[in-house]
Design a protein around this motif. Sequence first.
Motif, PDB file in Angstrom:
ATOM      1  N   ALA A 253      -3.826  -2.622   5.165  1.00 32.65           N
ATOM      2  CA  ALA A 253      -2.660  -2.285   4.494  1.00 32.65           C
ATOM      3  C   ALA A 253      -1.682  -3.263   5.033  1.00 32.65           C
ATOM      4  O   ALA A 253      -1.345  -3.156   6.061  1.00 32.65           O
ATOM      5  CB  ALA A 253      -2.127  -0.825   4.600  1.00 32.65           C
TER       6      ALA A 253
ATOM      7  N   LEU B 252      -5.067   2.216  -1.902  1.00 33.97           N
ATOM      8  CA  LEU B 252      -5.337   2.579  -0.455  1.00 33.97           C
ATOM      9  C   LEU B 252      -6.424   3.634  -0.274  1.00 33.97           C
ATOM     10  O   LEU B 252      -7.610   3.519   0.269  1.00 33.97           O
ATOM     11  CB  LEU B 252      -4.312   2.645   0.263  1.00 33.97           C
ATOM     12  N   ASN B 253      -6.083   4.836  -0.977  1.00 33.43           N
ATOM     13  CA  ASN B 253      -7.006   5.945  -1.008  1.00 33.43           C
ATOM     14  C   ASN B 253      -8.091   5.837  -1.421  1.00 33.43           C
ATOM     15  O   ASN B 253      -9.296   6.281  -1.011  1.00 33.43           O
ATOM     16  CB  ASN B 253      -5.912   7.135  -1.563  1.00 33.43           C
TER      17      ASN B 253
ATOM     18  N   ALA C  66       0.917  -1.259  -0.148  1.00 30.22           N
ATOM     19  CA  ALA C  66      -0.027  -0.134   0.057  1.00 30.22           C
ATOM     20  C   ALA C  66       0.896   1.191  -0.095  1.00 30.22           C
ATOM     21  O   ALA C  66       0.213   2.558   0.009  1.00 30.22           O
ATOM     22  CB  ALA C  66      -0.993   0.010   1.242  1.00 30.22           C
ATOM     23  N   THR C  67       1.920   1.168   0.138  1.00 30.83           N
ATOM     24  CA  THR C  67       3.120   2.433   0.034  1.00 30.83           C
ATOM     25  C   THR C  67       3.523   2.682  -1.378  1.00 30.83           C
ATOM     26  O   THR C  67       4.037   3.622  -1.488  1.00 30.83           O
ATOM     27  CB  THR C  67       4.438   2.115   1.111  1.00 30.83           C
TER      28      THR C  67
ATOM     29  N   ARG D  26      -0.674   2.913  -3.002  1.00 31.09           N
ATOM     30  CA  ARG D  26      -1.410   4.274  -2.465  1.00 31.09           C
ATOM     31  C   ARG D  26      -2.462   4.783  -2.987  1.00 31.09           C
ATOM     32  O   ARG D  26      -3.468   4.982  -2.432  1.00 31.09           O
ATOM     33  CB  ARG D  26      -0.391   5.445  -2.761  1.00 31.09           C
ATOM     34  N   HIS D  27      -2.773   4.503  -4.466  1.00 29.93           N
ATOM     35  CA  HIS D  27      -4.010   4.710  -4.833  1.00 29.93           C
ATOM     36  C   HIS D  27      -5.222   3.819  -4.750  1.00 29.93           C
ATOM     37  O   HIS D  27      -6.127   4.167  -4.538  1.00 29.93           O
ATOM     38  CB  HIS D  27      -3.919   4.857  -6.541  1.00 29.93           C
TER      39      HIS D  27
ATOM     40  N   ARG E 139       6.042   4.823   5.867  1.00 27.58           N
ATOM     41  CA  ARG E 139       5.834   5.308   4.702  1.00 27.58           C
ATOM     42  C   ARG E 139       4.450   5.863   4.235  1.00 27.58           C
ATOM     43  O   ARG E 139       4.142   6.651   3.567  1.00 27.58           O
ATOM     44  CB  ARG E 139       6.520   4.583   3.474  1.00 27.58           C
ATOM     45  N   LEU E 140       3.632   5.382   5.107  1.00 26.05           N
ATOM     46  CA  LEU E 140       2.287   5.562   4.999  1.00 26.05           C
ATOM     47  C   LEU E 140       1.527   6.739   5.709  1.00 26.05           C
ATOM     48  O   LEU E 140       0.773   7.389   5.213  1.00 26.05           O
ATOM     49  CB  LEU E 140       1.357   4.346   5.622  1.00 26.05           C
TER      50      LEU E 140
ATOM     51  N   THR F 252      -3.143   7.087   8.975  1.00 23.10           N
ATOM     52  CA  THR F 252      -4.232   6.237   7.913  1.00 23.10           C
ATOM     53  C   THR F 252      -5.287   5.761   8.934  1.00 23.10           C
ATOM     54  O   THR F 252      -4.935   5.259   9.856  1.00 23.10           O
ATOM     55  CB  THR F 252      -3.684   5.552   6.857  1.00 23.10           C
TER      56      THR F 252
ATOM     57  N   VAL G 211       2.211  -3.637   4.683  1.00 19.47           N
ATOM     58  CA  VAL G 211       3.512  -2.916   4.052  1.00 19.47           C
ATOM     59  C   VAL G 211       4.651  -3.591   4.680  1.00 19.47           C
ATOM     60  O   VAL G 211       4.532  -3.721   6.088  1.00 19.47           O
ATOM     61  CB  VAL G 211       3.317  -1.164   4.297  1.00 19.47           C
TER      62      VAL G 211
END
Length: 223
Positions: free
Chosen positions: A30, A18-19, A9-10, A15-16, A37-38, A41, A32
């Motif tokens: 997530a 996750l978001n 998820a990083t 990342r997209h 790096r997250l 969240t 990772v």
Amino acid sequence: MSKIVVVAATGGIGRHLLNQSLAAGHEVTAVVRNPQRLGSTPARVVRCDLALPQAGLLEDAVAGADAVLSALGAPTAAETGVASIGTRAVVEAMTATGVRRLIVVSAASVGTVASPGRPDPPRHNPGDGVVMRHLIAPVAKKLFRRHYLDLAVMEDILRDSDLAWTVSRPPRLLETRLRRRYRTAFDVNVRSAMFISRADVASHMLAMIDDPSTVHRTVSIAY
Ligand SMILES: NC(=O)c1ccc[n+]([C@@H]2O[C@H](COP(=O)([O-])OP(=O)(O)OC[C@H]3O[C@@H](n4cnc5c(N)ncnc54)[C@H](OP(=O)(O)O)[C@@H]3O)[C@@H](O)[C@H]2O)c1
């Protein structure tokens, strides 16, 4: 609302994923290797190095999930191998916990890469235009030979599993905006296409979760 696990998820696509999952109201875990790096969240975060995966950690991460979405890949040449090693561990954790739906990111070039499970792939991808077929694909396959083999072996692992898997095969990734307008093709590359944004790959992966026509298929996506 679904329970979704985002592996890697990083990363750019991760990342997209996750978001967009959080924005859609899903309950997200997530996975990772580097939680710092997250940033902050609302997702549940499970730390796991997928080059040295721990079965217990992954089983805990995926248990009870409706779907697992993975954007795992080697960020550097030295890390090549992580897509197949990590995905094998994810598949085993899902099998052990009875979780069935898995969608992973591979690459458009992998359709013509030989692997132990697919020793005689087509020489050319029927979707590729002349420039891609004779110029770009041969050069990319030479440059990224080990990376593509890692992804091809990852695809073998999915085909050998009992999971409801889907492989997303994007061409060159861009860090451009989400358009939600793209073309897709089953089992061959999108005709004469070269680019797609990471945001749209993520959006399409989320859309495929509940699309039974994509189960046990490789799906190409491009503009
Ligand atoms: N670049 C392209 O144009 C292109 C085109 C077609 C397909 N692809 C494929 O698409 C994949 C995803 O693209 P992307 O841009 O999202 O890549 P990326 O930004 O490099 O993301 C890779 C993800 O994998 C994670 N990862 C790597 N090794 C790991 C390990 N040992 N344990 C846990 N996580 C690990 C990374 O974690 P960290 O954040 O901690 O590094 C990162 O989250 C690529 O890896 C590639 O296979 C790429």
